[in-house]
Motif scaffolding. Structure first.
Motif, mmCIF file in Angstrom:
data_model
loop_
_atom_site.group_PDB
_atom_site.id
_atom_site.type_symbol
_atom_site.label_atom_id
_atom_site.label_comp_id
_atom_site.label_asym_id
_atom_site.label_seq_id
_atom_site.Cartn_x
_atom_site.Cartn_y
_atom_site.Cartn_z
ATOM 1 N N ARG A 161 22.977 53.999 38.593
ATOM 2 C CA ARG A 161 23.336 53.844 37.336
ATOM 3 C C ARG A 161 25.013 53.687 37.280
ATOM 4 O O ARG A 161 25.778 52.831 36.464
ATOM 5 N N GLN A 162 25.519 54.655 38.062
ATOM 6 C CA GLN A 162 26.947 54.657 38.011
ATOM 7 C C GLN A 162 27.608 53.267 38.668
ATOM 8 O O GLN A 162 28.553 52.815 38.062
ATOM 9 N N TYR A 163 26.903 52.821 39.715
ATOM 10 C CA TYR A 163 27.281 51.567 40.424
ATOM 11 C C TYR A 163 27.252 50.497 39.385
ATOM 12 O O TYR A 163 28.292 49.682 39.050
ATOM 13 N N MET A 164 26.208 50.581 38.435
ATOM 14 C CA MET A 164 25.855 49.390 37.430
ATOM 15 C C MET A 164 26.690 49.443 36.138
ATOM 16 O O MET A 164 27.606 48.674 35.954
ATOM 17 N N ARG A 165 27.469 50.811 35.964
ATOM 18 C CA ARG A 165 28.322 50.953 34.871
ATOM 19 C C ARG A 165 29.760 50.268 35.563
ATOM 20 O O ARG A 165 30.440 49.772 34.742
ATOM 21 N N ALA A 166 29.902 50.644 36.759
ATOM 22 C CA ALA A 166 31.191 50.151 37.351
ATOM 23 C C ALA A 166 31.321 48.584 37.153
ATOM 24 O O ALA A 166 32.484 48.195 37.026
ATOM 25 N N LEU A 167 30.007 48.083 37.337
ATOM 26 C CA LEU A 167 30.184 46.543 37.252
ATOM 27 C C LEU A 167 30.507 45.992 35.960
ATOM 28 O O LEU A 167 30.958 44.996 35.645
ATOM 29 N N VAL A 168 30.172 46.908 34.937
ATOM 30 C CA VAL A 168 30.413 46.543 33.473
ATOM 31 C C VAL A 168 31.805 46.695 33.253
ATOM 32 O O VAL A 168 32.606 45.686 32.740
ATOM 33 N N TYR A 169 32.503 47.593 33.875
ATOM 34 C CA TYR A 169 34.051 47.857 33.779
ATOM 35 C C TYR A 169 34.844 46.752 34.671
ATOM 36 O O TYR A 169 35.833 46.294 34.259
ATOM 37 N N PHE A 170 34.127 46.362 35.840
ATOM 38 C CA PHE A 170 34.656 44.979 36.463
ATOM 39 C C PHE A 170 34.846 43.992 35.693
ATOM 40 O O PHE A 170 35.753 43.114 35.598
ATOM 41 N N ARG A 171 33.549 43.576 34.801
ATOM 42 C CA ARG A 171 33.489 42.369 33.895
ATOM 43 C C ARG A 171 34.692 42.593 32.832
ATOM 44 O O ARG A 171 35.422 41.391 32.483
ATOM 45 N N GLU A 172 34.924 43.761 32.490
ATOM 46 C CA GLU A 172 35.944 43.840 31.347
ATOM 47 C C GLU A 172 37.575 44.069 31.936
ATOM 48 O O GLU A 172 38.243 44.022 31.457
ATOM 49 N N GLY A 173 37.662 44.114 33.355
ATOM 50 C CA GLY A 173 38.837 43.958 33.800
ATOM 51 C C GLY A 173 39.450 45.747 34.131
ATOM 52 O O GLY A 173 40.585 45.759 34.229
ATOM 53 N N GLU A 174 38.526 46.405 33.953
ATOM 54 C CA GLU A 174 39.197 48.072 33.971
ATOM 55 C C GLU A 174 38.705 48.490 35.399
ATOM 56 O O GLU A 174 37.970 49.175 35.616
ATOM 57 N N TYR A 175 39.394 47.942 36.439
ATOM 58 C CA TYR A 175 39.183 48.144 37.776
ATOM 59 C C TYR A 175 39.349 49.603 38.166
ATOM 60 O O TYR A 175 38.683 50.031 38.858
ATOM 61 N N ARG A 176 40.311 50.412 37.449
ATOM 62 C CA ARG A 176 40.600 51.845 37.893
ATOM 63 C C ARG A 176 39.401 52.606 37.310
ATOM 64 O O ARG A 176 38.859 53.761 38.104
ATOM 65 N N ILE A 177 38.792 52.280 36.220
ATOM 66 C CA ILE A 177 37.793 52.949 35.702
ATOM 67 C C ILE A 177 36.516 52.741 36.726
ATOM 68 O O ILE A 177 35.738 53.575 36.906
#
Length: 394
Positions: A200-216
């Motif tokens: 689930r954390q991995y998939m959340r990370a991909l959401v922020y990847f799409r939004e350009g929030e790479y640090r998050i």
């Protein structure tokens, strides 16, 4: 030159820039990209890549979907897919009501098997079939997990929430995908399953990847590593760890951190060499092939298109690779082919992606933007390209 209407990301960027009362030069000054590129994207001379769109969304302080136009409601309605979303939304909302005495529920083993089949349907890109069956299965598993709690039932329920996330993302309903991931965490906690929680954390990370929030995104990957580190070092835990490294590799690529990309790809490759193909573990497609695909994706994200295309041409996809992953690779390959001037190859890649996964490809923003770019580049639009452009609603 073939003319385009305003139904493309560049036109939406132009509209939002004007609403923010910015000139092209002023917006370009806020981006890690040139004025020339912004100008070309706005008039559809160049595709609006995901990293470019994310940067513009951040600069304008708006959601990425405002610029991509997702969800593509008109096409979803024509395909009779939009009507399948509301029942999923309702099923996600009723997670905390406990058992339902009015519901007839199948035996637990059938429900658990049904959750697995649902994951298989999504990986096979049978989105319509999965979306149609998902709300009923979620309702049955919710009742069963509340009535006779067991690790297996909570795990299966978490799996259906993950499927809801996958379908929502593929159809462009990002708000719904976030709700599904919250429900997944809720069920994974009741299953006491650190591997599911880490996924689930991995998939959340991909959401922020799409939004350009790479640090998050990188913080979420680090959190996932901490969670899966609580589990025994089984094949399952190693596969999840490896996939977390792959997620970190593309996040690092977007952040232009080559050293971090090399580190994470190296760690993932080491794990893949140890456990081999583990695509059966949580339907993550982890294994040597996925490591190669992420290395190529990292090159794409860092705009090293010549290198990415060389890698793409050398990659041999194994027969067991999920159709969804195979189609995603073809869309990435098409992007590199457009950027390197191989427009005929790009069209062939997109046609093959459509053949393999029509629903996924039709609603993939990168596929749509690549088609937009191809239409602009074509002095005389080939019939195949005209059909593809009409198919995605251009």
């Amino acid at each position: 030159m073939h003319s385009l209407d305003d139904n493309h990301t560049g036109a939406r960027i132009k509209e939002q820039r004007r609403l923010a009362r910015l000139t092209q030069r002023q917006l370009a000054d806020l981006l890690p990209y040139s004025y020339s590129l912004l100008n070309q994207v706005e008039c559809a001379a160049r595709p609006a890549t995901a990293d470019f769109v994310a940067a513009v969304a951040q600069a304008l302080n708006i959601d990425v979907t405002v610029l991509t136009g997702q969800p593509y409601v008109s096409e979803l309605q024509r395909d009779r897919l939009a009507e399948l979303v509301r029942p999923i939304r309702e099923a996600l909302d009723l997670y905390d009501l406990g058992s339902n005495p009015d519901l007839t529920v199948r035996p637990a083993d059938e429900l658990i098997a049904g959750a697995e089949r649902m994951c298989a349907d999504v990986r096979a890109t049978h989105l319509r079939a999965a979306a149609r069956k998902l709300p009923g299965l979620m309702a049955e598993l919710t009742h069963a997990a509340w009535s006779s709690p067991s690790t297996e039932l909570w795990q299966a329920l978490a799996s259906t929430y993950r499927t809801a996330h996958d379908i929502s993302i593929k159809l462009g309903y990002y708000d719904l995908s976030s709700v599904a991931l919250d429900r997944m965490d809720w069920a994974a906690e009741r299953a006491s399953d650190p591997c599911l929680a880490a996924v689930r954390q991995y998939m959340r990370a991909l959401v922020y990847f799409r939004e350009g929030e790479y640090r998050i995104g990188k913080r979420l990957v680090a959190s996932g590593h901490g969670i899966v580190g609580q589990a025994e070092q089984t094949r399952e835990a190693l596969a999840v760890t490896g996939q977390l490294h792959l997620g970190a590799s593309v996040l690092s690529a977007r952040a232009a951190d080559q050293a971090a990309v090399d580190l994470h790809i190296g760690e993932a490759r080491r794990i893949a060499k140890r456990i081999g193909d583990a695509s059966d573990v949580h339907w993550l497609s982890f294994g040597p092939a996925n490591v190669a695909l992420h290395k190529m994706s990292a090159a794409v994200e860092m705009r090293r298109y010549d290198d990415a295309l060389k890698q793409a041409r050398k990659i041999k996809l194994p027969a067991q690779l999920a159709t969804s992953r195979r189609a995603h690779f073809l869309v990435d390959k098409a992007r590199t082919e457009v950027e390197t001037g191989h427009t005929d190859g790009a069209l062939k890649s997109l046609v093959e992606a459509r053949r393999l996964a029509p629903e996924q490809t039709r609603y993939h923003p990168a596929a749509r933007e690549t088609i937009t770019g191809l239409v602009h580049l074509s002095r005389r639009t080939p019939d195949t390209l005209s059909h593809m452009a009409a198919w995605v609603g251009l």
